[in-house]
Design a protein around this motif. Structure first.
Motif, PDB file in Angstrom:
ATOM      1  N   ASP A 147      24.973 -46.967 -39.266  1.00  0.00           N
ATOM      2  CA  ASP A 147      24.593 -48.387 -39.251  1.00  0.00           C
ATOM      3  C   ASP A 147      23.582 -48.651 -38.143  1.00  0.00           C
ATOM      4  O   ASP A 147      23.924 -48.656 -36.963  1.00  0.00           O
ATOM      5  CB  ASP A 147      25.838 -49.261 -39.053  1.00  0.00           C
ATOM      6  CG  ASP A 147      25.546 -50.735 -39.227  1.00  0.00           C
ATOM      7  OD1 ASP A 147      24.363 -51.125 -39.271  1.00  0.00           O
ATOM      8  OD2 ASP A 147      26.517 -51.508 -39.320  1.00  0.00           O
ATOM      9  N   TRP A 148      22.331 -48.874 -38.522  1.00  0.00           N
ATOM     10  CA  TRP A 148      21.258 -49.079 -37.553  1.00  0.00           C
ATOM     11  C   TRP A 148      21.182 -50.524 -37.059  1.00  0.00           C
ATOM     12  O   TRP A 148      20.274 -50.880 -36.333  1.00  0.00           O
ATOM     13  CB  TRP A 148      19.920 -48.654 -38.153  1.00  0.00           C
ATOM     14  CG  TRP A 148      19.829 -47.171 -38.267  1.00  0.00           C
ATOM     15  CD1 TRP A 148      20.175 -46.416 -39.349  1.00  0.00           C
ATOM     16  CD2 TRP A 148      19.403 -46.246 -37.271  1.00  0.00           C
ATOM     17  NE1 TRP A 148      19.981 -45.082 -39.087  1.00  0.00           N
ATOM     18  CE2 TRP A 148      19.508 -44.954 -37.813  1.00  0.00           C
ATOM     19  CE3 TRP A 148      18.943 -46.389 -35.969  1.00  0.00           C
ATOM     20  CZ2 TRP A 148      19.168 -43.805 -37.103  1.00  0.00           C
ATOM     21  CZ3 TRP A 148      18.602 -45.246 -35.257  1.00  0.00           C
ATOM     22  CH2 TRP A 148      18.714 -43.977 -35.822  1.00  0.00           C
ATOM     23  N   ASP A 149      22.139 -51.369 -37.467  1.00  0.00           N
ATOM     24  CA  ASP A 149      22.139 -52.761 -37.033  1.00  0.00           C
ATOM     25  C   ASP A 149      23.106 -53.035 -35.890  1.00  0.00           C
ATOM     26  O   ASP A 149      23.232 -54.171 -35.443  1.00  0.00           O
ATOM     27  CB  ASP A 149      22.477 -53.685 -38.211  1.00  0.00           C
ATOM     28  CG  ASP A 149      21.341 -53.756 -39.213  1.00  0.00           C
ATOM     29  OD1 ASP A 149      20.175 -53.625 -38.799  1.00  0.00           O
ATOM     30  OD2 ASP A 149      21.623 -53.950 -40.404  1.00  0.00           O
ATOM     31  N   ILE A 150      23.811 -52.005 -35.416  1.00  0.00           N
ATOM     32  CA  ILE A 150      24.702 -52.187 -34.275  1.00  0.00           C
ATOM     33  C   ILE A 150      24.395 -51.148 -33.208  1.00  0.00           C
ATOM     34  O   ILE A 150      23.884 -50.066 -33.498  1.00  0.00           O
ATOM     35  CB  ILE A 150      26.195 -52.093 -34.674  1.00  0.00           C
ATOM     36  CG1 ILE A 150      26.521 -50.725 -35.259  1.00  0.00           C
ATOM     37  CG2 ILE A 150      26.588 -53.190 -35.629  1.00  0.00           C
ATOM     38  CD1 ILE A 150      27.991 -50.438 -35.348  1.00  0.00           C
ATOM     39  N   HIS A 160      20.471 -46.014 -32.202  1.00  0.00           N
ATOM     40  CA  HIS A 160      19.971 -47.328 -31.805  1.00  0.00           C
ATOM     41  C   HIS A 160      20.938 -47.912 -30.799  1.00  0.00           C
ATOM     42  O   HIS A 160      22.153 -47.911 -31.026  1.00  0.00           O
ATOM     43  CB  HIS A 160      19.842 -48.249 -33.016  1.00  0.00           C
ATOM     44  CG  HIS A 160      18.562 -48.059 -33.751  1.00  0.00           C
ATOM     45  ND1 HIS A 160      18.212 -48.775 -34.849  1.00  0.00           N
ATOM     46  CD2 HIS A 160      17.513 -47.230 -33.529  1.00  0.00           C
ATOM     47  CE1 HIS A 160      17.027 -48.406 -35.279  1.00  0.00           C
ATOM     48  NE2 HIS A 160      16.587 -47.455 -34.498  1.00  0.00           N
ATOM     49  N   GLY A 204      16.884 -56.806 -28.463  1.00  0.00           N
ATOM     50  CA  GLY A 204      17.102 -56.101 -29.715  1.00  0.00           C
ATOM     51  C   GLY A 204      17.563 -54.678 -29.466  1.00  0.00           C
ATOM     52  O   GLY A 204      17.855 -54.282 -28.351  1.00  0.00           O
ATOM     53  N   ASN A 241      25.897 -56.380 -32.268  1.00  0.00           N
ATOM     54  CA  ASN A 241      24.963 -56.586 -33.361  1.00  0.00           C
ATOM     55  C   ASN A 241      23.551 -56.649 -32.792  1.00  0.00           C
ATOM     56  O   ASN A 241      23.340 -57.129 -31.683  1.00  0.00           O
ATOM     57  CB  ASN A 241      25.334 -57.898 -34.063  1.00  0.00           C
ATOM     58  CG  ASN A 241      24.467 -58.200 -35.244  1.00  0.00           C
ATOM     59  OD1 ASN A 241      23.272 -58.397 -35.100  1.00  0.00           O
ATOM     60  ND2 ASN A 241      25.060 -58.224 -36.406  1.00  0.00           N
ATOM     61  N   ARG A 242      22.578 -56.198 -33.556  1.00  0.00           N
ATOM     62  CA  ARG A 242      21.189 -56.161 -33.053  1.00  0.00           C
ATOM     63  C   ARG A 242      20.658 -57.513 -32.621  1.00  0.00           C
ATOM     64  O   ARG A 242      19.780 -57.604 -31.784  1.00  0.00           O
ATOM     65  CB  ARG A 242      20.262 -55.550 -34.093  1.00  0.00           C
ATOM     66  CG  ARG A 242      20.114 -56.339 -35.354  1.00  0.00           C
ATOM     67  CD  ARG A 242      19.197 -55.589 -36.339  1.00  0.00           C
ATOM     68  NE  ARG A 242      19.269 -56.161 -37.639  1.00  0.00           N
ATOM     69  CZ  ARG A 242      18.554 -57.196 -38.044  1.00  0.00           C
ATOM     70  NH1 ARG A 242      17.682 -57.746 -37.217  1.00  0.00           N
ATOM     71  NH2 ARG A 242      18.682 -57.680 -39.249  1.00  0.00           N
TER      72      ARG A 242
END
Length: 99
Positions: free
Chosen positions: A9-12, A49, A26, A19-20
């Motif tokens: 999961d590249w959004d966390i 990330h 960011g 969370n991003r």
């Protein structure tokens, strides 16, 4: 050759789970192995990330400030690599054991 994946999961944030959108800077991409091995990190997907300000650069446990955090990411990257390749191949390419 299959590409390893350290983070699904590249959004966390890989380190803190935020969370991003929660981090004003960011999320930023961090290569587990930098310098001469940065291209290998890219080639094999050994990157995560993480929150730019808190977990990447300036927090107490930020990967660029805290050796323990840095080594934990390297060890995780090695495990991911070795799940698809061999320990011998990891040592041939990266030259150091982190596990």
């Amino acid at each position: 050759m299959s590409k390893s994946v350290m983070q699904a999961d590249w959004d966390i944030c890989y380190l803190c789970g935020r969370n991003r959108v929660a981090d004003p800077c960011g999320l930023e991409e961090h290569h587990a192995f930098g310098g001469a091995n940065r291209k290998l990190s890219e080639k094999y997907g050994l990157k995560v990330h993480i929150c730019g300000e808190r977990c990447h650069r300036n927090g107490a446990d930020a990967v660029h400030r805290n050796r323990k955090t840095d080594l934990a990411i390297k060890a995780a990257a090695q495990m991911v690599f070795e799940s698809e390749h061999s320990h011998e191949e990891f040592m041939r390419l990266f030259g150091k054991n982190y596990i």
